[in-house]
Write a protein that holds these residues in place. Structure first.
Motif, PDB file in Angstrom:
ATOM      1  N   VAL A 187       1.020  -1.313   0.085  1.00  0.00           N
ATOM      2  CA  VAL A 187       0.004   0.020   0.008  1.00  0.00           C
ATOM      3  C   VAL A 187       0.964   1.088   0.053  1.00  0.00           C
ATOM      4  O   VAL A 187       0.742   2.065  -0.792  1.00  0.00           O
ATOM      5  CB  VAL A 187      -1.151   0.027   1.279  1.00  0.00           C
ATOM      6  N   LEU A 188       2.196   1.130   0.789  1.00  0.00           N
ATOM      7  CA  LEU A 188       2.807   2.353   0.990  1.00  0.00           C
ATOM      8  C   LEU A 188       3.565   2.547  -0.379  1.00  0.00           C
ATOM      9  O   LEU A 188       3.638   3.749  -0.848  1.00  0.00           O
ATOM     10  CB  LEU A 188       3.984   2.251   1.847  1.00  0.00           C
ATOM     11  N   TRP A 189       4.053   1.663  -1.150  1.00  0.00           N
ATOM     12  CA  TRP A 189       4.581   1.744  -2.510  1.00  0.00           C
ATOM     13  C   TRP A 189       3.307   2.282  -3.392  1.00  0.00           C
ATOM     14  O   TRP A 189       4.089   2.911  -4.425  1.00  0.00           O
ATOM     15  CB  TRP A 189       5.090   0.338  -2.956  1.00  0.00           C
ATOM     16  N   ALA A 190       2.018   1.747  -3.453  1.00  0.00           N
ATOM     17  CA  ALA A 190       1.217   2.075  -4.324  1.00  0.00           C
ATOM     18  C   ALA A 190       1.159   3.717  -4.182  1.00  0.00           C
ATOM     19  O   ALA A 190       0.899   4.389  -5.211  1.00  0.00           O
ATOM     20  CB  ALA A 190       0.006   1.455  -4.143  1.00  0.00           C
ATOM     21  N   VAL A 191       0.898   4.232  -2.933  1.00  0.00           N
ATOM     22  CA  VAL A 191       0.757   5.483  -2.676  1.00  0.00           C
ATOM     23  C   VAL A 191       1.843   6.610  -2.980  1.00  0.00           C
ATOM     24  O   VAL A 191       1.781   7.231  -3.819  1.00  0.00           O
ATOM     25  CB  VAL A 191       0.643   5.795  -0.960  1.00  0.00           C
ATOM     26  N   ALA A 192       3.078   5.874  -2.808  1.00  0.00           N
ATOM     27  CA  ALA A 192       4.332   6.555  -3.174  1.00  0.00           C
ATOM     28  C   ALA A 192       4.428   6.571  -4.887  1.00  0.00           C
ATOM     29  O   ALA A 192       4.730   7.734  -5.609  1.00  0.00           O
ATOM     30  CB  ALA A 192       5.417   5.876  -2.790  1.00  0.00           C
ATOM     31  N   ALA A 193       4.111   5.571  -5.398  1.00  0.00           N
ATOM     32  CA  ALA A 193       3.946   5.575  -7.038  1.00  0.00           C
ATOM     33  C   ALA A 193       2.848   6.628  -7.665  1.00  0.00           C
ATOM     34  O   ALA A 193       3.111   7.254  -8.572  1.00  0.00           O
ATOM     35  CB  ALA A 193       3.843   4.097  -7.626  1.00  0.00           C
ATOM     36  N   ALA A 194       1.881   6.654  -6.855  1.00  0.00           N
ATOM     37  CA  ALA A 194       0.739   7.688  -7.455  1.00  0.00           C
ATOM     38  C   ALA A 194       1.246   8.960  -7.272  1.00  0.00           C
ATOM     39  O   ALA A 194       1.063   9.947  -7.993  1.00  0.00           O
ATOM     40  CB  ALA A 194      -0.795   7.255  -6.622  1.00  0.00           C
ATOM     41  N   ILE A 195       1.839   9.317  -5.925  1.00  0.00           N
ATOM     42  CA  ILE A 195       2.277  10.806  -5.791  1.00  0.00           C
ATOM     43  C   ILE A 195       3.381  11.030  -6.744  1.00  0.00           C
ATOM     44  O   ILE A 195       3.246  12.269  -7.281  1.00  0.00           O
ATOM     45  CB  ILE A 195       2.858  10.934  -4.371  1.00  0.00           C
ATOM     46  N   ALA A 196       4.178   9.971  -7.072  1.00  0.00           N
ATOM     47  CA  ALA A 196       5.369  10.396  -8.051  1.00  0.00           C
ATOM     48  C   ALA A 196       4.793  10.563  -9.478  1.00  0.00           C
ATOM     49  O   ALA A 196       5.111  11.477 -10.275  1.00  0.00           O
ATOM     50  CB  ALA A 196       6.381   9.149  -7.960  1.00  0.00           C
ATOM     51  N   GLY A 197       3.959   9.793  -9.910  1.00  0.00           N
ATOM     52  CA  GLY A 197       3.193   9.937 -11.146  1.00  0.00           C
ATOM     53  C   GLY A 197       2.396  11.235 -11.215  1.00  0.00           C
ATOM     54  O   GLY A 197       2.330  12.128 -12.262  1.00  0.00           O
ATOM     55  N   TYR A 198       1.646  11.776 -10.118  1.00  0.00           N
ATOM     56  CA  TYR A 198       1.079  12.992 -10.217  1.00  0.00           C
ATOM     57  C   TYR A 198       1.947  14.106 -10.146  1.00  0.00           C
ATOM     58  O   TYR A 198       1.952  15.157 -11.315  1.00  0.00           O
ATOM     59  CB  TYR A 198       0.158  13.143  -8.872  1.00  0.00           C
ATOM     60  N   GLY A 199       3.243  14.119  -9.663  1.00  0.00           N
ATOM     61  CA  GLY A 199       4.186  15.229  -9.786  1.00  0.00           C
ATOM     62  C   GLY A 199       4.830  15.373 -10.926  1.00  0.00           C
ATOM     63  O   GLY A 199       5.082  16.160 -11.357  1.00  0.00           O
ATOM     64  N   LEU A 200       5.021  14.080 -11.420  1.00  0.00           N
ATOM     65  CA  LEU A 200       5.658  13.943 -12.976  1.00  0.00           C
ATOM     66  C   LEU A 200       4.744  14.566 -14.056  1.00  0.00           C
ATOM     67  O   LEU A 200       5.018  15.199 -14.805  1.00  0.00           O
ATOM     68  CB  LEU A 200       6.024  12.612 -13.425  1.00  0.00           C
ATOM     69  N   ALA A 201       3.422  14.160 -13.918  1.00  0.00           N
ATOM     70  CA  ALA A 201       2.554  14.852 -14.919  1.00  0.00           C
ATOM     71  C   ALA A 201       2.173  16.349 -14.509  1.00  0.00           C
ATOM     72  O   ALA A 201       2.317  17.135 -15.658  1.00  0.00           O
ATOM     73  CB  ALA A 201       1.024  14.134 -14.506  1.00  0.00           C
ATOM     74  N   TRP A 202       2.471  16.734 -13.357  1.00  0.00           N
ATOM     75  CA  TRP A 202       2.376  18.200 -13.131  1.00  0.00           C
ATOM     76  C   TRP A 202       3.539  18.817 -13.769  1.00  0.00           C
ATOM     77  O   TRP A 202       3.552  19.975 -14.214  1.00  0.00           O
ATOM     78  CB  TRP A 202       2.015  18.484 -11.592  1.00  0.00           C
ATOM     79  N   PHE A 203       4.680  18.245 -13.466  1.00  0.00           N
ATOM     80  CA  PHE A 203       5.843  18.734 -14.043  1.00  0.00           C
ATOM     81  C   PHE A 203       5.707  19.091 -15.557  1.00  0.00           C
ATOM     82  O   PHE A 203       6.390  20.121 -16.217  1.00  0.00           O
ATOM     83  CB  PHE A 203       7.108  18.126 -13.674  1.00  0.00           C
ATOM     84  N   VAL A 204       5.539  17.919 -16.213  1.00  0.00           N
ATOM     85  CA  VAL A 204       5.173  17.946 -17.672  1.00  0.00           C
ATOM     86  C   VAL A 204       4.320  18.805 -18.372  1.00  0.00           C
ATOM     87  O   VAL A 204       4.689  19.598 -19.100  1.00  0.00           O
ATOM     88  CB  VAL A 204       5.177  16.260 -18.154  1.00  0.00           C
ATOM     89  N   HIS A 205       3.168  18.690 -17.731  1.00  0.00           N
ATOM     90  CA  HIS A 205       2.239  19.548 -18.175  1.00  0.00           C
ATOM     91  C   HIS A 205       1.579  20.804 -17.723  1.00  0.00           C
ATOM     92  O   HIS A 205       1.147  21.777 -18.214  1.00  0.00           O
ATOM     93  CB  HIS A 205       0.851  18.672 -18.204  1.00  0.00           C
ATOM     94  N   GLY A 206       2.393  21.275 -16.586  1.00  0.00           N
ATOM     95  CA  GLY A 206       2.148  22.311 -15.839  1.00  0.00           C
ATOM     96  C   GLY A 206       0.927  22.697 -15.527  1.00  0.00           C
ATOM     97  O   GLY A 206      -0.184  21.687 -15.348  1.00  0.00           O
ATOM     98  N   ARG A 207       0.427  23.771 -14.795  1.00  0.00           N
ATOM     99  CA  ARG A 207      -0.729  24.022 -14.087  1.00  0.00           C
ATOM    100  C   ARG A 207      -1.575  24.489 -15.151  1.00  0.00           C
ATOM    101  O   ARG A 207      -1.237  25.418 -15.926  1.00  0.00           O
ATOM    102  CB  ARG A 207      -0.717  25.025 -12.986  1.00  0.00           C
ATOM    103  N   ARG A 208      -2.829  24.213 -15.240  1.00  0.00           N
ATOM    104  CA  ARG A 208      -3.793  24.780 -15.870  1.00  0.00           C
ATOM    105  C   ARG A 208      -4.792  26.006 -15.349  1.00  0.00           C
ATOM    106  O   ARG A 208      -5.358  25.725 -14.297  1.00  0.00           O
ATOM    107  CB  ARG A 208      -5.051  23.735 -16.707  1.00  0.00           C
ATOM    108  N   ASP A 209      -4.711  27.079 -15.666  1.00  0.00           N
ATOM    109  CA  ASP A 209      -5.370  28.284 -15.292  1.00  0.00           C
ATOM    110  C   ASP A 209      -6.639  28.535 -16.067  1.00  0.00           C
ATOM    111  O   ASP A 209      -6.999  28.502 -17.121  1.00  0.00           O
ATOM    112  CB  ASP A 209      -4.540  29.283 -15.166  1.00  0.00           C
TER     113      ASP A 209
END
Length: 121
Positions: free
Chosen positions: A99-121
């Motif tokens: 469970v801990l690794w699944a949460v860590a992977a989800a957070i890392a994936g969200y951070g990577l997506a945010w970094f690549v796509h940036g914030r949408r205003d």
């Protein structure tokens, strides 16, 4: 010692003797011939020495190549063992706390997506 080393050394010594005789009898021709033989003998001896060194290097090259191959093989085996141990340790960590690794992977994936796509205003 090869033939050039031997002959060059002999010619050098002969030139020394010839010059000494020229000095003793005060003969300019013998002195000059002695010096010429000394220089030529030293050059021939140096050439023969260089040939010996190159020959020794060529003779020892297969041994050096084999030693290098053995060292590289050993280093590769050590690296593979280290990678396998690290992989097994990571697999055990994921199995122990999935469970801990699944949460860590989800957070890392969200951070990577945010970094690549940036914030949408």
């Amino acid at each position: 010692m090869n033939d050039d080393e031997f002959r060059g050394g002999a010619r050098y010594v002969g030139g020394k003797v010839e010059k000494a005789v020229g000095d003793a009898v005060d003969s300019r021709a013998w002195q000059v011939d002695g010096i010429v033989d000394q220089v030529a003998g030293a050059a021939q001896h140096g050439y023969g020495r260089a040939r010996s060194i190159v020959g020794d290097a060529i003779d020892s090259a297969p041994e050096l190549a084999e030693e290098a191959r053995d060292r590289l093989t050993a280093a590769g085996e050590r690296a593979a063992d280290t990678a396998q141990r690290g992989g097994r340790a990571a697999a055990r960590a994921v199995e122990d706390t999935p469970v801990l690794w699944a949460v860590a992977a989800a957070i890392a994936g969200y951070g990577l997506a945010w970094f690549v796509h940036g914030r949408r205003d």
